[in-house]
Write a protein that holds these residues in place. Structure first.
Motif, PDB file in Angstrom:
ATOM      1  N   SER A  11       0.737  -0.999   0.228  1.00 17.57           N
ATOM      2  CA  SER A  11      -0.197   0.112   0.144  1.00 17.57           C
ATOM      3  C   SER A  11       0.914   1.042   0.124  1.00 17.57           C
ATOM      4  CB  SER A  11      -1.308  -0.350   1.048  1.00 17.57           C
ATOM      5  OG  SER A  11      -0.133  -0.277   2.557  1.00 17.57           O
ATOM      6  N   PRO A  12       1.969   1.694   1.155  1.00 19.22           N
ATOM      7  CA  PRO A  12       2.611   2.693   0.621  1.00 19.22           C
ATOM      8  C   PRO A  12       2.918   3.084  -0.227  1.00 19.22           C
ATOM      9  CG  PRO A  12       3.263   1.855   2.409  1.00 19.22           C
ATOM     10  CD  PRO A  12       2.472   0.285   2.027  1.00 19.22           C
ATOM     11  N   TYR A  16       2.257   6.113  -2.367  1.00 17.39           N
ATOM     12  CA  TYR A  16       3.419   6.191  -2.885  1.00 17.39           C
ATOM     13  C   TYR A  16       3.588   7.141  -5.089  1.00 17.39           C
ATOM     14  CZ  TYR A  16       8.143   9.151  -3.538  1.00 17.39           C
ATOM     15  OH  TYR A  16       9.033  10.421  -3.689  1.00 17.39           O
ATOM     16  N   CYS A  37       4.436   7.447   6.120  1.00 18.72           N
ATOM     17  CA  CYS A  37       4.097   6.011   5.739  1.00 18.72           C
ATOM     18  C   CYS A  37       4.004   5.662   4.679  1.00 18.72           C
ATOM     19  CB  CYS A  37       2.594   5.453   6.647  1.00 18.72           C
ATOM     20  SG  CYS A  37       2.338   4.781   8.050  1.00 18.72           S
ATOM     21  N   ILE A  38       3.079   6.299   3.729  1.00 18.32           N
ATOM     22  CA  ILE A  38       3.520   6.680   2.310  1.00 18.32           C
ATOM     23  C   ILE A  38       4.863   6.864   1.800  1.00 18.32           C
ATOM     24  CG2 ILE A  38       2.714   8.043   0.425  1.00 18.32           C
ATOM     25  CD1 ILE A  38       0.078   8.330   1.656  1.00 18.32           C
ATOM     26  N   GLY A  41       7.520   4.535   0.967  1.00 21.27           N
ATOM     27  CA  GLY A  41       7.134   3.460  -0.478  1.00 21.27           C
ATOM     28  C   GLY A  41       7.911   3.569  -1.915  1.00 21.27           C
ATOM     29  N   ALA A  89       2.407   0.069   9.666  1.00 22.15           N
ATOM     30  CA  ALA A  89       2.374  -0.937   8.628  1.00 22.15           C
ATOM     31  C   ALA A  89       2.939  -2.574   9.579  1.00 22.15           C
ATOM     32  CB  ALA A  89       4.483  -1.198   8.731  1.00 22.15           C
TER      33      ALA A  89
END
Length: 148
Positions: A11-12, A16, A37-38, A41, A89
């Motif tokens: 997901s990240p 991203y 978090c993003i 990525g 995460a």
């Protein structure tokens, strides 16, 4: 390659890749913890994602705890951005985010258990019928075991 992707999660990486330009232009509009978090990525390449997806294709289904920890205290996460990112995460177990697929959740509660446990059954893209069939079979076995 797969362990590196698994540390970050899909997901990240996908977020991203999709939102990189908006994040750079408007970082102040996003919650700091989610932004962190993003941004994780950004460390994965398209080649790494492709290799990870190929490695996952050899599995029939994936079984995982719906949430692997007792929910943390929100104030503790807000006070420590690094802990917030690490916890996020760990607990983001929505499998389609991790393996671009569908998933079902089976309730796993023994009669005497104090807590409700969940089991996620996930598969790769376009495996909906298979995933639901496996989840149905697992729930049938769990219900029989709980009735005994």
């Amino acid at each position: 390659m797969l362990p590196a992707i698994n540390c970050i999660g899909f997901s990240p990486i996908e977020a991203y890749a999709t939102h990189r330009s908006r994040l750079q232009a408007h970082a102040q509009r996003h919650h700091a913890h989610m932004l962190a978090c993003i941004r994780l990525g950004g460390s994965a390449s398209a080649a790494a994602m492709s290799q990870a997806r190929a490695a996952l294709a050899s599995f029939n289904v994936f079984l995982m705890a719906t949430v692997p920890i007792v929910p943390p205290v929100i104030a503790a996460l807000e006070a420590d951005p690094a802990r917030s990112v690490a916890t996020n995460a760990l607990v983001l177990r929505i499998p389609r985010w991790r393996v671009s697929s569908t998933a079902a959740r089976c309730r796993c509660r023994a009669r005497r258990a104090a807590r409700h446990l969940g089991l996620s059954v996930a598969g790769l893209a376009e495996s909906d019928a298979h995933v639901l069939g496996v989840a149905t079979a697992i729930e049938s076995v769990l219900q029989s075991a709980n009735a005994a």
